[in-house]
Design a protein around this motif. Structure first.
Motif, PDB file in Angstrom:
ATOM      1  N   LEU A   1       7.519  14.874  -8.959  1.00  0.00           N
ATOM      2  CA  LEU A   1       8.709  15.050  -8.120  1.00  0.00           C
ATOM      3  C   LEU A   1       9.885  14.256  -8.692  1.00  0.00           C
ATOM      4  N   ILE A   2      11.090  14.671  -8.322  1.00  0.00           N
ATOM      5  CA  ILE A   2      12.363  14.086  -8.759  1.00  0.00           C
ATOM      6  C   ILE A   2      12.296  13.475 -10.176  1.00  0.00           C
ATOM      7  N   PRO A   3      12.029  14.317 -11.185  1.00  0.00           N
ATOM      8  CA  PRO A   3      11.838  13.759 -12.535  1.00  0.00           C
ATOM      9  C   PRO A   3      13.015  12.926 -13.035  1.00  0.00           C
TER      10      PRO A   3
ATOM     11  N   TYR B   1       4.451  10.611  -9.173  1.00  0.00           N
ATOM     12  CA  TYR B   1       3.991  10.939 -10.528  1.00  0.00           C
ATOM     13  C   TYR B   1       3.065  12.146 -10.535  1.00  0.00           C
ATOM     14  N   VAL B   2       2.076  12.131  -9.638  1.00  0.00           N
ATOM     15  CA  VAL B   2       1.075  13.207  -9.640  1.00  0.00           C
ATOM     16  C   VAL B   2       1.726  14.566  -9.370  1.00  0.00           C
TER      17      VAL B   2
ATOM     18  N   GLY C   1       0.830  -1.219   0.000  1.00  0.00           N
ATOM     19  CA  GLY C   1       0.000   0.000   0.000  1.00  0.00           C
ATOM     20  C   GLY C   1       0.854   1.254   0.000  1.00  0.00           C
ATOM     21  N   LEU C   2       1.877   1.260   0.865  1.00  0.00           N
ATOM     22  CA  LEU C   2       2.759   2.439   0.953  1.00  0.00           C
ATOM     23  C   LEU C   2       3.479   2.669  -0.372  1.00  0.00           C
ATOM     24  N   ARG C   3       3.958   1.578  -0.954  1.00  0.00           N
ATOM     25  CA  ARG C   3       4.686   1.698  -2.229  1.00  0.00           C
ATOM     26  C   ARG C   3       3.789   2.324  -3.296  1.00  0.00           C
ATOM     27  N   ARG C   4       2.553   1.866  -3.369  1.00  0.00           N
ATOM     28  CA  ARG C   4       1.638   2.413  -4.381  1.00  0.00           C
ATOM     29  C   ARG C   4       1.365   3.896  -4.139  1.00  0.00           C
ATOM     30  N   GLU C   5       1.179   4.236  -2.857  1.00  0.00           N
ATOM     31  CA  GLU C   5       0.918   5.653  -2.526  1.00  0.00           C
ATOM     32  C   GLU C   5       2.111   6.532  -2.914  1.00  0.00           C
TER      33      GLU C   5
END
Lengths: 348, 214
Positions: free
Chosen positions: B74-76, B70-71, B60-64
């Motif tokens: 960040l850090i492109p 992405y949203v 769950g944490l990984r998905r969040e």
């Protein structure tokens, strides 16, 4: 009629904005650290402020090279510079040097009207074309080495480095846009100084605005329009065309470019250095694209990363072609203005 | 300064929480193997239940984290690396959970004389995973320290290989049914896989670390 003549200067300003802003925000936009809209807004605002602040800076040098004293002559010169810039930009997509275009166009005016080109002034300008990318490369390499040494000691989280870099890119970009306006406004409006359509003095409440300031404000707005409407493509091209840059490296490139533009445009700094017996850089309009390319190469050489030398070659070719093409277009354009439209391109 | 990091601080906390969960999951795995080998069924069931919860939490944490990266764009330049790192780290806790599940389902009959060696093997594997978590923390906050932790990951992974090899030799030298020998060897391999997964993440991390230096 003078307003019609001024339109060529505004067109040149628009062309400068279309590719000059790429050197300031290109790397930041290409690395997706700053959105194009934000970059265009900040660059547009600060380029206008810098333009108005650049009245006492580099314009004098262009005036020494060729004191264009007829509105139609100024129109022809500015149009030739803008056209050469636009044609080369469309052809290659790489940022082309506006300062070289205007110098080429002024030399074209000198050749057509029979005015002598001062070799001392010309050599001062041409030497700055070589010195500018070298200085930018050296400054970028120095910034890069300092940052590389300092970063591991700071122990900042990757996400915080990212946030700081974004803010840094915006602040340094704003400084870069200011320096671009201050240094390059002479290229856009310098040839119209002697034929300005604005009144000598204008009182705006307690503020006294000179003719040159109004002229340069109009030029600054034209640059801002160029940034907003046509700079997106060249921003992406410069930012990813030569070598792959990290956002931190992008920050350094913008910082080095802005510093070099400012060094060549700041009368206050030149005065300060001379007052302390130190050598000062000449107040010459230099090419922001040359500075940016020099800075990118400086970093690439220090970190020994691969450089697309073919792209570098294309850019350098554009720099050589820009003044030659501008001189040619200027000469032909002035001939047409004088012989077809029967307009005086110089005061007899 | 804090207003600058308002958006990132919450995400930093989530990344730390994810790393804590992976670390805790591996420690629970070690205790679970120990409980099984000691024959403490009740405790083993508890550990098995705990690791399933921790693995789900890590997922769950990984998905969040992935969604927020992405949203919020960040850090492109490091986003792909960080996502790859989190996904491969998730494989470590997943492997630990699967191994405990296999103990639960297959219930291998481990001779008492081999129990200590299985426990040692599990402990060494978990040590490699703990150093891996430390190296991941360093990747985010103190890039120069990553190598200090990575070499320990590689050390314990090699140690696990050596212990597993010795254990398999002992199993096959014993007077047992071939089926039981093969069954015991499988469990040796399952435990060993935890350190193998840790090594895979360490290999990725070594490359990401080079890429992160400006």
């Amino acid at each position: 009629m003078i307003w019609l003549f001024l339109s060529s200067g505004l067109f040149l300003g628009w062309s400068l904005g279309a590719n000059g802003a790429a050197t300031i925000f290109g790397t930041a936009v290409a690395t997706r650290m700053i959105r194009f809209g934000t970059a265009a807004l900040v660059a547009g605002l600060f380029v206008v402020i810098g333009s108005v602040a650049g009245v006492s800076g580099t314009a004098g040098t262009l005036d020494e090279l060729g004191g264009i004293d007829a509105p139609a002559g100024a129109f022809g010169v500015a149009l030739a510079a803008g056209l050469s810039l636009f044609l080369l930009l469309r052809q290659s997509g790489f940022p082309i040097s506006t300062s070289q275009s205007i110098v080429g166009a002024i030399v074209g005016w000198n050749l057509y009207t029979g005015h002598a080109t001062d070799p001392a002034v010309l050599s001062r300008i041409v030497s700055s074309w070589f010195f500018c990318p070298l200085l930018a490369g050296a400054i970028a390499a120095l910034f890069y080495l300092s940052l590389r040494a300092a970063t591991p000691r700071l122990r900042i989280h990757l996400l915080e480095v990212d946030a700081l870099t974004r803010v840094g890119l915006l602040l340094v970009g704003a400084f870069g846009a200011f320096s671009l306006g201050q240094n390059n406004i002479a290229i856009v409006m310098g040839v119209f100084l002697r034929v300005s359509p604005f009144p000598e003095k204008l009182m705006l409440g307690p503020l006294r605005v000179s003719s040159a300031q109004m002229l340069f404000l109009a030029g600054g707005l034209a640059i801002a329009a160029g940034i907003a409407t046509y700079s997106q493509h060249s921003m992406r091209r410069l930012g990813s065309g030569l070598t792959k840059l990290s956002p931190l490296a992008a920050l350094i490139v913008v910082g080095a470019t802005a510093t070099v533009l400012w060094l060549f445009a700041s009368p206050g700094l030149a005065h300060f250095l001379r007052a302390h017996g130190l050598p000062a850089l000449p107040l010459v309009p230099v090419s922001s694209s040359q500075a940016a390319v020099g800075a990118i190469l400086g970093i690439s050489l220090v970190r020994r990363s691969p450089v697309r030398w073919r792209s570098v070659g294309e850019i350098v070719l554009g720099w050589v072609l820009a003044p030659v093409l501008a001189a040619l277009i200027s000469f032909i354009g002035l001939f047409v203005l004088a012989n077809v439209f029967l307009l005086p391109v110089a005061t007899p | 300064m804090s207003f600058l990091f308002r958006r990132t601080r919450a995400l930093e906390a989530q990344i730390d929480q994810f790393l804590d969960t992976v670390s805790e999951g591996c420690l629970v795995f070690e205790q679970g193997v120990d409980d099984y080998l000691r024959g403490d069924r009740e405790e083993f069931e508890e550990r098995h239940k705990a690791i399933r919860i921790l693995e789900a939490k890590a997922d769950g944490l990984r998905r969040e984290i992935e969604t927020r990266l992405y949203v919020e764009s960040l850090i492109p330049d490091h986003r792909g690396d960080v996502l790859g790192l989190l996904e491969s780290l998730d494989n470590v806790i997943d492997q630990a959970k699967q191994t405990l599940a296999q103990f639960e389902v297959e219930r291998p009959d481990v001779p008492e004389s081999l129990a200590a060696e299985y426990t040692t093997l599990a402990r060494v594997c978990v040590q490699s995973s703990q150093h891996l978590v430390d190296s991941c923390r360093a990747f985010f906050r103190e890039i120069t320290a990553v190598r200090d932790h990575l070499h320990k990951v590689y050390f314990f992974e090699k140690e696990a290989d050596r212990l597993a090899d010795a254990l398999k030799r002992r199993v096959f030298s014993m007077d047992l049914d071939l089926a039981r020998k093969i069954h015991l060897r499988y469990f040796c391999l399952h435990i060993e896989k935890v350190s193998d997964r840790a090594e895979e993440v360490a290999d990725r991390l070594a490359i990401y670390t080079i890429k992160r230096t400006i």
